[in-house]
Design a protein around this motif. Structure first.
Motif, PDB file in Angstrom:
ATOM      1  N   THR A   5     -17.694  -2.359  32.692  1.00  0.00           N
ATOM      2  CA  THR A   5     -19.228  -1.716  32.396  1.00  0.00           C
ATOM      3  C   THR A   5     -19.247  -0.734  31.076  1.00  0.00           C
ATOM      4  O   THR A   5     -20.308  -0.202  30.858  1.00  0.00           O
ATOM      5  CB  THR A   5     -19.377  -0.737  33.711  1.00  0.00           C
ATOM      6  N   HIS A 103     -23.968  -5.510  26.876  1.00  0.00           N
ATOM      7  CA  HIS A 103     -23.810  -4.091  26.658  1.00  0.00           C
ATOM      8  C   HIS A 103     -24.936  -3.448  25.796  1.00  0.00           C
ATOM      9  O   HIS A 103     -25.288  -4.184  24.644  1.00  0.00           O
ATOM     10  CB  HIS A 103     -22.574  -4.021  25.593  1.00  0.00           C
ATOM     11  N   GLN A 120     -23.023  -1.524  30.476  1.00  0.00           N
ATOM     12  CA  GLN A 120     -23.622  -2.600  31.096  1.00  0.00           C
ATOM     13  C   GLN A 120     -24.454  -1.831  32.357  1.00  0.00           C
ATOM     14  O   GLN A 120     -24.001  -1.411  33.160  1.00  0.00           O
ATOM     15  CB  GLN A 120     -22.675  -3.386  31.751  1.00  0.00           C
TER      16      GLN A 120
END
Length: 189
Positions: A5, A103, A120
């Motif tokens: 993430t 991203h 993300q």
């Protein structure tokens, strides 16, 4: 299936979108992912009040090169809308997939400079909230905030609580003890 993430921005990396390039993905297909990330940022900034007022946080659209990279990854791995929706915790329509798993450049500007990182919007909401809070903790410290953000209650020597995930929700934890409280500003999805 697990996806990361967070990705740091390197000093030589451009985090702006070139105005000369036509967008690879129409803006309307990035709105759901952007909205989720904006809600997370708002929740984190609320949790870090009053010190978070010292920052200006900006979310930029992913670069075309990032969208192309993600499109290739989705295609080569045969990732389905249902898989992305399950991962994001919300239904995801075909054209919106790239916005959820790309991203996104996020920058935070304070008195002493700007920091940037990629996040993300899809994935575990609590993990994203904690990642953002941990990063903004550092940005506040780099911008001269020396007080505990947020202060850990009940200790004679003030220190900050740390963001953690507990039972799929963002919580504040005392670094000298255990869990203190769930976040008051829960991030919306």
């Amino acid at each position: 299936m697990a996806w990361g993430t967070v990705r740091d921005v390197h000093e030589d990396e451009d985090v702006t979108t070139s105005a000369d390039e036509p967008p690879l993905v129409p803006s309307e297909h990035l709105l759901a992912g952007r909205g989720s990330l904006e809600n997370m940022v708002a929740a984190v900034l609320t949790e870090l009040l009053p010190y978070s007022r010292r920052l200006s946080v900006t979310i930029a659209d992913p670069e075309n090169s990032e969208l192309a990279r993600v499109q290739e990854w989705v295609t080569s791995n045969k990732i389905t809308e249902a898989q992305v929706g399950e991962w994001a915790g919300t239904p995801v329509a075909g054209p919106d997939v790239l916005g959820w798993i790309s991203h996104w450049p996020v920058s935070a500007q304070g008195r002493t400079g700007t920091a940037a990182r990629f996040f993300q919007p899809g994935g575990d909401a609590a993990e994203l909230a904690v990642d953002l809070a941990d990063w903004l903790h550092t940005v506040l410290a780099d911008n001269g905030v020396s007080g505990p953000v947020p202060p850990c209650p009940g200790h004679p020597h003030p220190h900050p609580m740390r963001p953690v995930v507990h039972e799929a929700a963002p919580w504040w934890q005392c670094p000298q003890g255990g869990l203190v409280r769930p976040w008051l500003a829960l991030p919306a999805r």
